[in-house]
Write a protein that holds these residues in place. Structure first.
Motif, PDB file in Angstrom:
ATOM      1  N   UNK A   1      -4.044  -4.093  13.896  1.00 10.63           N
ATOM      2  CA  UNK A   1      -5.368  -3.949  14.465  1.00 10.63           C
ATOM      3  C   UNK A   1      -6.308  -4.699  13.376  1.00 10.63           C
ATOM      4  N   UNK A   2      -7.216  -5.535  13.730  1.00  8.45           N
ATOM      5  CA  UNK A   2      -7.925  -6.272  13.141  1.00  8.45           C
ATOM      6  C   UNK A   2      -9.385  -5.700  13.247  1.00  8.45           C
ATOM      7  N   UNK A   3     -10.513  -6.307  12.471  1.00  4.17           N
ATOM      8  CA  UNK A   3     -11.822  -5.739  12.806  1.00  4.17           C
ATOM      9  C   UNK A   3     -12.415  -5.959  14.401  1.00  4.17           C
ATOM     10  N   UNK A   4     -12.958  -5.286  14.898  1.00  4.35           N
ATOM     11  CA  UNK A   4     -13.205  -5.072  16.152  1.00  4.35           C
ATOM     12  C   UNK A   4     -12.403  -4.442  17.376  1.00  4.35           C
ATOM     13  N   UNK A   5     -11.301  -4.085  16.614  1.00  2.76           N
ATOM     14  CA  UNK A   5     -10.316  -3.092  17.408  1.00  2.76           C
ATOM     15  C   UNK A   5     -10.858  -1.829  17.536  1.00  2.76           C
ATOM     16  N   UNK A   6     -10.389  -0.730  18.409  1.00  2.00           N
ATOM     17  CA  UNK A   6     -11.019   0.645  18.499  1.00  2.00           C
ATOM     18  C   UNK A   6      -9.581   1.446  18.676  1.00  2.00           C
TER      19      UNK A   6
ATOM     20  N   UNK B   1     -22.156  -2.196  29.681  1.00  2.00           N
ATOM     21  CA  UNK B   1     -21.829  -3.232  28.745  1.00  2.00           C
ATOM     22  C   UNK B   1     -20.758  -2.962  27.841  1.00  2.00           C
ATOM     23  N   UNK B   2     -20.996  -1.599  26.921  1.00  2.00           N
ATOM     24  CA  UNK B   2     -19.983  -1.191  26.085  1.00  2.00           C
ATOM     25  C   UNK B   2     -18.695  -0.851  26.825  1.00  2.00           C
ATOM     26  N   UNK B   3     -18.663  -0.224  28.165  1.00  2.00           N
ATOM     27  CA  UNK B   3     -17.735   0.136  28.881  1.00  2.00           C
ATOM     28  C   UNK B   3     -16.894  -1.281  29.181  1.00  2.00           C
ATOM     29  N   UNK B   4     -17.527  -2.394  29.477  1.00  2.00           N
ATOM     30  CA  UNK B   4     -16.767  -3.709  29.753  1.00  2.00           C
ATOM     31  C   UNK B   4     -15.950  -4.121  28.359  1.00  2.00           C
ATOM     32  N   UNK B   5     -16.680  -3.963  27.396  1.00  2.00           N
ATOM     33  CA  UNK B   5     -16.137  -4.076  26.038  1.00  2.00           C
ATOM     34  C   UNK B   5     -14.695  -3.326  25.736  1.00  2.00           C
ATOM     35  N   UNK B   6     -14.844  -1.993  26.098  1.00  2.00           N
ATOM     36  CA  UNK B   6     -13.702  -1.188  26.119  1.00  2.00           C
ATOM     37  C   UNK B   6     -12.551  -1.606  27.076  1.00  2.00           C
ATOM     38  N   UNK B   7     -12.973  -2.031  28.416  1.00  2.00           N
ATOM     39  CA  UNK B   7     -11.905  -2.382  29.090  1.00  2.00           C
ATOM     40  C   UNK B   7     -11.355  -3.761  28.698  1.00  2.00           C
ATOM     41  N   UNK B   8     -11.986  -4.629  27.940  1.00  2.00           N
ATOM     42  CA  UNK B   8     -11.602  -5.801  27.467  1.00  2.00           C
ATOM     43  C   UNK B   8     -10.371  -5.346  26.565  1.00  2.00           C
ATOM     44  N   UNK B   9     -10.794  -4.308  25.621  1.00  2.00           N
ATOM     45  CA  UNK B   9      -9.819  -4.094  24.395  1.00  2.00           C
ATOM     46  C   UNK B   9      -8.385  -3.442  25.199  1.00  2.00           C
ATOM     47  N   UNK B  10      -8.604  -2.461  26.310  1.00  2.00           N
ATOM     48  CA  UNK B  10      -7.567  -1.931  27.034  1.00  2.00           C
ATOM     49  C   UNK B  10      -6.752  -3.081  27.619  1.00  2.00           C
TER      50      UNK B  10
ATOM     51  N   UNK C   1      -6.335  -6.169  26.432  1.00  2.00           N
ATOM     52  CA  UNK C   1      -5.642  -6.863  25.411  1.00  2.00           C
ATOM     53  C   UNK C   1      -4.607  -5.844  24.858  1.00  2.00           C
ATOM     54  N   UNK C   2      -4.653  -4.854  24.584  1.00  2.00           N
ATOM     55  CA  UNK C   2      -3.739  -3.913  24.392  1.00  2.00           C
ATOM     56  C   UNK C   2      -2.287  -3.960  25.342  1.00  2.00           C
ATOM     57  N   UNK C   3      -2.520  -3.900  26.460  1.00  2.00           N
ATOM     58  CA  UNK C   3      -1.625  -4.104  27.444  1.00  2.00           C
ATOM     59  C   UNK C   3      -0.817  -5.619  27.407  1.00  2.00           C
TER      60      UNK C   3
ATOM     61  N   UNK D   1      -0.560  -7.534  24.977  1.00  2.00           N
ATOM     62  CA  UNK D   1       0.174  -7.514  23.605  1.00  2.00           C
ATOM     63  C   UNK D   1       1.398  -6.677  24.054  1.00  2.00           C
ATOM     64  N   UNK D   2       1.471  -5.424  24.272  1.00  2.00           N
ATOM     65  CA  UNK D   2       2.411  -4.597  24.596  1.00  2.00           C
ATOM     66  C   UNK D   2       3.427  -5.194  25.560  1.00  2.00           C
ATOM     67  N   UNK D   3       2.962  -6.024  26.653  1.00  2.00           N
ATOM     68  CA  UNK D   3       3.735  -6.813  27.510  1.00  2.00           C
ATOM     69  C   UNK D   3       4.530  -7.822  26.963  1.00  2.00           C
ATOM     70  N   UNK D   4       3.818  -8.504  26.110  1.00  2.00           N
ATOM     71  CA  UNK D   4       4.553  -9.615  25.407  1.00  2.00           C
ATOM     72  C   UNK D   4       5.612  -9.006  24.692  1.00  2.00           C
ATOM     73  N   UNK D   5       5.283  -7.957  23.831  1.00  2.00           N
ATOM     74  CA  UNK D   5       6.208  -7.329  22.539  1.00  2.00           C
ATOM     75  C   UNK D   5       7.737  -6.733  23.453  1.00  2.00           C
ATOM     76  N   UNK D   6       7.205  -6.445  24.781  1.00  2.00           N
ATOM     77  CA  UNK D   6       8.214  -5.931  25.634  1.00  2.00           C
ATOM     78  C   UNK D   6       9.325  -7.006  25.923  1.00  2.00           C
ATOM     79  N   UNK D   7       8.526  -8.034  26.318  1.00  2.00           N
ATOM     80  CA  UNK D   7       9.409  -9.247  26.770  1.00  2.00           C
ATOM     81  C   UNK D   7      10.404  -9.786  25.604  1.00  2.00           C
ATOM     82  N   UNK D   8       9.533  -9.651  24.414  1.00  2.00           N
ATOM     83  CA  UNK D   8      10.354 -10.240  23.199  1.00  2.00           C
ATOM     84  C   UNK D   8      11.654  -9.250  23.012  1.00  2.00           C
TER      85      UNK D   8
END
Length: 230
Positions: A77-82, A123-132, A134-136, A138-145
């Motif tokens: 996780x880098x700055x901006x992640x929750x 607005x903050x809820x949209x930011x949290x949805x974006x984070x979710x 993004x996590x999904x 990344x997890x999908x890409x890692x599963x494929x790998x």
């Protein structure tokens, strides 16, 4: 923490100003700032979620320990992640362990107050949805790998990603300071597999090893890029 101190802290980071632009004034009284040293734990796997965290500076690792005793690094996780957003939404304990791999600073707030903020700040809820999302992703890409890449290819991709952190200008050397155990945890493979691939790369003069340093050069980068392209 006073509103003034929080506002001064937020004003140092443009992305944090944007994230918190509609934060209700009463919520500002409840934030805390916490610093973590390298290796220090932010949250433990299966621990009750008492706070929501925003990483402001530094870098965190997300690690999962399995029943066989092995632990694998799932992501960083880098700055901006929750931290805690998924678990709070599902009313679950922490799914993974999170710890600092660089000196890190986080903002944290109690779970019940975070829930109130989310419910009253679209607005903050949209930011949290974006984070979710993004996590999904990344997890999908890692599963494929994990499912379709050979162990050797996973390791070569790991080295290639390291090269990409440099400028496009050819370098005399690329020095990666990391233990084989950490590479194994990050990729979800055995240390024995890491040793086997590194030995082969050493035999082919693609990498040299000194202590915990893996030393590559421009020839190394080209050879690894070529093999990945085949």
């Amino acid at each position: 923490m006073s509103k003034m101190i929080l506002d001064q802290f937020i004003d140092k980071h443009d992305w944090l100003q944007e994230m918190c632009r509609n934060m209700p004034e009463d919520i500002k009284l409840h934030w805390k700032i916490r610093n973590y040293k390298i290796g220090e734990q932010v949250c433990e796997q299966d621990m009750e979620v008492t706070h929501f965290y925003i990483l402001v500076t530094g870098e965190l690792a997300v690690e999962r320990q399995f029943t066989d005793g092995n632990a694998y690094t799932l992501s960083t996780m880098q700055p901006g992640f929750v931290v805690g957003d998924i678990e709070i939404s599902l009313n679950m304990h922490f799914i993974n362990r999170v710890y600092a791999i660089q000196q890190s600073t986080v903002l944290l707030i109690e779970t019940k107050i975070y829930k109130n903020w989310v419910m009253n700040d679209p607005y903050f809820l949209r930011r949290i949805n974006y984070q979710l999302a993004k996590k999904l992703y990344v997890a999908g890409q890692k599963t494929i790998s994990s499912n379709f890449h050979t162990v050797r290819k996973k390791i070569l991709v790991y080295f290639y990603d390291f090269f990409q952190s440099f400028s496009s200008i050819a370098q005399d050397s690329y020095v990666l300071v990391v233990s084989r155990e950490d590479i194994a945890k990050h990729l979800g493979v055995s240390v024995r597999s890491i040793n086997r691939v590194i030995k082969d790369l050493k035999d082919k003069k693609i990498v040299s090893v000194k202590h915990k340093r893996l030393i590559f050069n421009e020839y190394s980068r080209k050879q690894i890029s070529q093999e990945l392209a085949e």
